[in-house]
Write an enzyme that holds these catalytic residues in place. Structure first.
Site, PDB file in Angstrom:
ATOM      1  N   PRO A  87      -9.211  80.997  96.758  1.00  0.00           N
ATOM      2  CG  PRO A  87      -8.284  79.473  95.250  1.00  0.00           C
ATOM      3  CD  PRO A  87      -8.014  80.763  95.965  1.00  0.00           C
ATOM      4  CB  CYS A  90      -9.474  74.184  96.871  1.00  0.00           C
ATOM      5  SG  CYS A  90      -8.859  75.809  96.728  1.00  0.00           S
ATOM      6  CB  SER A  95     -12.206  79.084 107.036  1.00  0.00           C
ATOM      7  OG  SER A  95     -11.491  77.901 107.185  1.00  0.00           O
ATOM      8  CG  ASP A 138      -5.462  75.410 107.422  1.00  0.00           C
ATOM      9  OD1 ASP A 138      -4.552  74.621 107.106  1.00  0.00           O
ATOM     10  OD2 ASP A 138      -6.563  75.437 106.844  1.00  0.00           O
TER      11      ASP A 138
HETATM   12  O1  PMV Z   1      -7.956  70.654 104.505  1.00  0.00           O
HETATM   13  P1  PMV Z   1      -6.701  70.660 103.731  1.00  0.00           P
HETATM   14  O2  PMV Z   1      -6.878  70.478 102.289  1.00  0.00           O
HETATM   15  O3  PMV Z   1      -5.773  71.821 104.101  1.00  0.00           O
HETATM   16  O4  PMV Z   1      -5.889  69.341 104.131  1.00  0.00           O
HETATM   17  C1  PMV Z   1      -5.497  69.090 105.378  1.00  0.00           C
HETATM   18  C2  PMV Z   1      -4.356  68.140 105.361  1.00  0.00           C
HETATM   19  C3  PMV Z   1      -4.655  66.754 105.872  1.00  0.00           C
HETATM   20  O5  PMV Z   1      -3.403  66.213 106.216  1.00  0.00           O
HETATM   21  C4  PMV Z   1      -5.300  65.902 104.813  1.00  0.00           C
HETATM   22  C5  PMV Z   1      -5.568  66.781 107.102  1.00  0.00           C
HETATM   23  C6  PMV Z   1      -4.974  67.372 108.361  1.00  0.00           C
HETATM   24  O6  PMV Z   1      -5.784  67.602 109.298  1.00  0.00           O
HETATM   25  O7  PMV Z   1      -3.770  67.558 108.468  1.00  0.00           O
END
Ligand code: PMV
Length: 283
Positions: A87, A90, A95, A138
């Protein structure tokens, strides 16, 4: 070629201020296939879009993949098809996942022999250039496919933590669409007066979780969730799902920036949660 998604197990928001977070790769995937073609063609069947390079450059939905192709410096023709069951928007790294699957597929097709580390670095630069700013969470969690402890934008592998949590079932409940973007939520948190005390507590929880057993990790997830609620990034629906999961003995918390989105649940769930969520994934 495919790539996983990621979930933050502990420490979101606090990690922005240099405190500890733990992220893990999860079993939701994006897929990229490269074939011969006379032009550079990019197909996004999920969005029913198929564009050549020039057209794709003007379309926002293609900006990550265009940047990846540019950084890879590929100017030979190919057709790239990207599919995903992650999804979007979220907090699951959709990406970064599609970018990494695509780089892997292009690297194989053109015999670029890119190592996992090289792929991760390119994917991180894609995120940085498209978003202006990015955390390593990520691209590194997804690209290296290992659980990470993240602190001050550098990482350590935490395989023992992953081994412990993988003894039980892991679910992602996609509860509701996010109403705000990550950057907006980070800004909301920045304005909280008591944020430093909360971040320190979150940091202690994340550090303790690294050496805890399964039952303690479940309790710590609930504690981390309470603190995210205090920061103002949870919602009524998310709180309800966390409460339901806790009732059946699971660990559960919001995962990602919040304002809606997903709950990560450790343990066996009952069907009440399926009714509350848009979709529940075993990951
Ligand atoms: O974008 P998300 O939902 O993976 O959240 C990132 C996590 C945060 O700690 C809120 C922001 C960050 O850059 O680490």
């Amino acid at each position: 070629m495919r790539a996983k998604a990621k979930a933050i197990f502990f420490g979101e928001h606090a990690v922005v201020y240099g405190y500890t977070a733990i992220s893990i790769p999860i079993n939701l995937h994006s897929y990229a296939k490269v074939e011969e073609s006379e032009d550079i063609i990019i197909n996004l069947p999920n969005l029913k879009k198929s564009l050549d390079f020039k057209e794709a450059k003007k379309d926002k939905d293609f900006r990550y993949i265009i940047k990846a192709i540019e950084l890879l410096k590929i100017n030979k023709p190919f057709s790239l098809t990207i599919n995903s069951n992650i999804p979007i928007s979220c907090g699951l790294g959709s990406s970064a996942s599609t970018v990494i699957a695509s780089i892997r597929a292009l690297s194989k097709f053109f015999n670029l022999n890119l190592s996992p580390n090289e792929i991760v670095k390119i994917a991180y630069n894609v995120e940085k250039e498209v978003q202006g700013r990015a955390s390593i969470t990520d691209s590194y969690t997804i690209g290296l496919e290992r659980a990470l402890k993240i602190k001050n934008n550098s990482y350590e592998f935490v395989d023992d933590f992953a081994k412990t949590v993988r003894k039980d079932s892991l679910y992602i409940a996609y509860v509701e669409e996010r109403k705000k973007r990550t950057a907006e939520l980070v800004n909301i948190v920045a304005k909280r007066e008591n944020k430093d005390i909360i971040f320190k507590e979150i940091n202690e929880i994340a550090e303790e979780a690294l050496t805890s057993d399964l039952d303690r990790i479940k309790d710590l997830m609930i504690e981390n969730h309470k603190l995210l609620s205090k920061l103002g990034v949870s919602t009524k629906k998310i709180d309800r799902v966390v409460k339901l999961a806790k009732k059946s003995g699971c660990g559960a918390k919001l995962t990602g920036a919040g304002g809606g989105g997903c709950v990560i649940i450790l343990g066996e769930i009952d069907d009440k949660i399926e009714k509350e969520a848009i979709k529940v994934y075993k990951v």
